[in-house]
Enzyme design. Structure first.
Site, PDB file in Angstrom:
ATOM      1  N   THR A  33      -4.736   6.168   0.062  1.00 52.61           N
ATOM      2  CA  THR A  33      -5.807   6.642   0.208  1.00 52.61           C
ATOM      3  C   THR A  33      -6.109   7.923  -0.872  1.00 52.61           C
ATOM      4  OG1 THR A  33      -5.514   6.836   2.376  1.00 52.61           O
ATOM      5  CG2 THR A  33      -7.509   8.183   1.507  1.00 52.61           C
ATOM      6  N   SER A  38      -9.562  -5.671   3.876  1.00 51.93           N
ATOM      7  CA  SER A  38      -9.264  -4.893   2.604  1.00 51.93           C
ATOM      8  C   SER A  38     -10.306  -5.973   1.258  1.00 51.93           C
ATOM      9  CB  SER A  38      -8.553  -4.915   1.803  1.00 51.93           C
ATOM     10  OG  SER A  38      -6.893  -4.832   3.418  1.00 51.93           O
ATOM     11  N   ASP A  86       0.637  -1.418  -0.313  1.00 49.67           N
ATOM     12  CA  ASP A  86      -0.632  -0.341   0.393  1.00 49.67           C
ATOM     13  C   ASP A  86       0.845   1.746   0.053  1.00 49.67           C
ATOM     14  OD1 ASP A  86      -2.505   1.341  -0.206  1.00 49.67           O
ATOM     15  OD2 ASP A  86      -3.095   1.490   2.307  1.00 49.67           O
ATOM     16  N   TYR A 131       1.181   2.880  15.676  1.00 55.78           N
ATOM     17  CA  TYR A 131       1.892   2.884  14.107  1.00 55.78           C
ATOM     18  C   TYR A 131       3.522   3.022  14.275  1.00 55.78           C
ATOM     19  CZ  TYR A 131       2.459   7.736  13.515  1.00 55.78           C
ATOM     20  OH  TYR A 131       1.885   9.376  13.670  1.00 55.78           O
ATOM     21  N   HIS A 182      -4.379  13.878   0.934  1.00 55.34           N
ATOM     22  CA  HIS A 182      -4.283  12.676   2.003  1.00 55.34           C
ATOM     23  C   HIS A 182      -3.441  12.889   3.232  1.00 55.34           C
ATOM     24  CE1 HIS A 182      -5.190   9.333   3.952  1.00 55.34           C
ATOM     25  NE2 HIS A 182      -4.332   9.014   3.937  1.00 55.34           N
ATOM     26  N   LYS A 240      -4.425  -2.508   9.530  1.00 57.61           N
ATOM     27  CA  LYS A 240      -5.007  -2.480   8.626  1.00 57.61           C
ATOM     28  C   LYS A 240      -5.155  -3.974   8.337  1.00 57.61           C
ATOM     29  CE  LYS A 240      -4.037   2.227   7.866  1.00 57.61           C
ATOM     30  NZ  LYS A 240      -4.578   2.952   6.565  1.00 57.61           N
TER      31      LYS A 240
HETATM   32 CA    CA Z   1      -4.562   2.930   2.812  1.00 57.13          CA
END
Ligand code: CA
Length: 424
Positions: A359, A267, A136, A254, A143, A263
């Site tokens: 995003t 998905s 990702d 994180y 964003h 995450k």
């Molecule tokens: Ca993402």
């Protein structure tokens, strides 16, 4: 500089609704379970699914002089994609040809339709590829700027590396699911505001991330790199991608290695791979990159795509409400730069890898691609039908749509949809 790409006018004998995503200009690829429970490769026009296995069995793809046996009755498209773009794009053109208004090959259209077309409602779409690896990125400057402002410093939202490389992280392939699969609210460690020890809880800040993912179409060897000007040869097509996120779990976990359990619990991807060829007419220029990037990341020409994107939230027992509308063209880093950067160290890639954009947010508040940004971390509640939302609630359905449109030619992705169930 390349000139504006054009569309060639096409029409089909198979009549479709005016606003369908699946015009004759699209011809995407997917995998469907048919009513007889067989699993085959399919394409689509309007509300009809095209059985590619049946077309191949009856000799419609014989002109390729390539053994296609086993490729269209496989549970995924990996082997088909792996035969290379020369043949896959040939197959796509061949399908277009068979459905063109003036085809002289299909004399009895009713018999042809009975044999090769199935109502889209009567099939169950499957994950189109076996996802080998998933990465990702974080390539939207809007964003990254919004998130940096909220979590760090509004005066200095981007970290020093951001304009020099497409930031990314390795995600998890095992939990990528097909549109229509429900996802349970994840649980994990959360640090409540004002406390210094975490609690174990279901997430209270459940979010979506509106993304597009590209599917890799060629393997490379460990130690080799994909040059930026050849990167698109390695990209088969795109899917809509909802990178579900638990913001409270994320903000506690994180640092310093990036997202982990916030995450990887699920998905969701849309079922149709829209090919790079289908998106050719919608190419557009990306934003100016300042400062200038290093040589291995330099691109010229049109490497962004003008694709309209929308997110709807449908609370249980009410109609879907549009909560975000943006465009893929805003992305700061393009797909060629992402793939060149990913492999510049010698990291090998495989057919079936998914690389998500990060995003996709636009410049205005209604164009932000996550609730985190749309509600500014839950502060400004968003109107959703008769109710309002700070974050996703149980039994909400999140629906993503995407389409490109130009000179009357529309190419779309259909839907990427998931319903959120209570924590297990
Ligand atoms: Ca993402």
């Amino acid at each position: 500089m390349k000139s504006e790409p054009k569309t060639t006018q096409l029409s089909s004998w198979l009549k479709t609704e005016n606003d369908t995503d699946f015009t004759i200009y699209n011809i995407p690829f997917g995998i469907a379970e048919l009513p007889d429970h067989s699993i085959v490769a399919v394409s689509r026009i309007g509300d009809k699914v095209i059985n590619l296995y049946a077309l191949q069995r009856d000799g419609y793809f014989d002109s390729f002089n390539h053994d296609l046996d086993g490729l269209f009755n496989s549970p995924n498209l990996n082997a088909f994609i792996g035969i290379g773009k020369k043949i896959t794009s040939g197959v796509r053109s061949r399908i277009t040809q068979l459905f063109e208004e003036n085809t002289d090959e299909v004399s009895d259209k009713e018999a042809f339709s009975r044999k090769y077309l199935i109502s889209a409602e009567s099939v169950k779409m499957q994950l189109p590829v076996k996802v080998t690896d998933y990465t990702d990125f974080y390539s939207s400057i809007e964003h990254a700027g919004n998130v940096g402002s909220m979590f760090r410093d509004p005066q200095n939202p981007l970290l020093p590396n951001w304009r020099h490389l497409p930031v990314g992280y390795h995600g998890r392939a095992s939990s990528i699911v097909i549109s229509g699969t429900p996802i349970h609210r994840p649980k994990g460690q959360i640090l409540p505001a004002g406390q210094d020890t975490p609690v174990f809880s279901a997430t209270r800040m459940f979010d979506f991330e509106l993304e597009l993912a590209f599917v890799v179409g060629q393997n490379t060897e460990l130690g080799s790199s994909v040059p930026v000007d050849k990167a698109e040869d390695y990209i088969f097509g795109f899917l809509l991608f909802n990178d579900l996120s638990a913001r409270d779990i994320q903000s506690w976990e994180y640092v310093p290695l990036g997202p982990f359990l916030s995450k990887n619990f699920g998905s969701v991807v849309s079922p149709w791979i829209v090919t790079l060829e289908a998106l050719e007419p919608y190419r557009t220029k990306g934003p100016v990159q300042e400062p200038e990037v290093l040589d291995y990341l330099k691109t010229d020409g049109l490497h962004n795509f003008d694709i309209n994107l929308e997110v709807y939230i449908k609370p249980q027992e009410s109609e879907p409400s549009l909560v975000a509308a943006t465009n893929f063209k805003y992305m700061y880093w393009n797909i060629s730069q992402q793939l060149a950067h990913h492999t510049v160290n010698g990291c090998n890639i495989n057919i079936g890898d998914l690389y998500a954009s990060g995003t996709i947010s636009g410049p205005t508040p209604g164009s932000y691609g996550s609730l985190l940004e749309l509600t500014w971390r839950g502060k400004n509640k968003l109107k959703v039908g008769d109710t309002e939302r700070a974050f996703i609630e149980d039994y909400d359905t999140i629906i993503m749509r995407g389409y490109a449109s130009k000179e009357g030619a529309r190419v779309g992705f259909g839907e990427c949809e998931t319903t959120i169930l209570p924590a297990k």
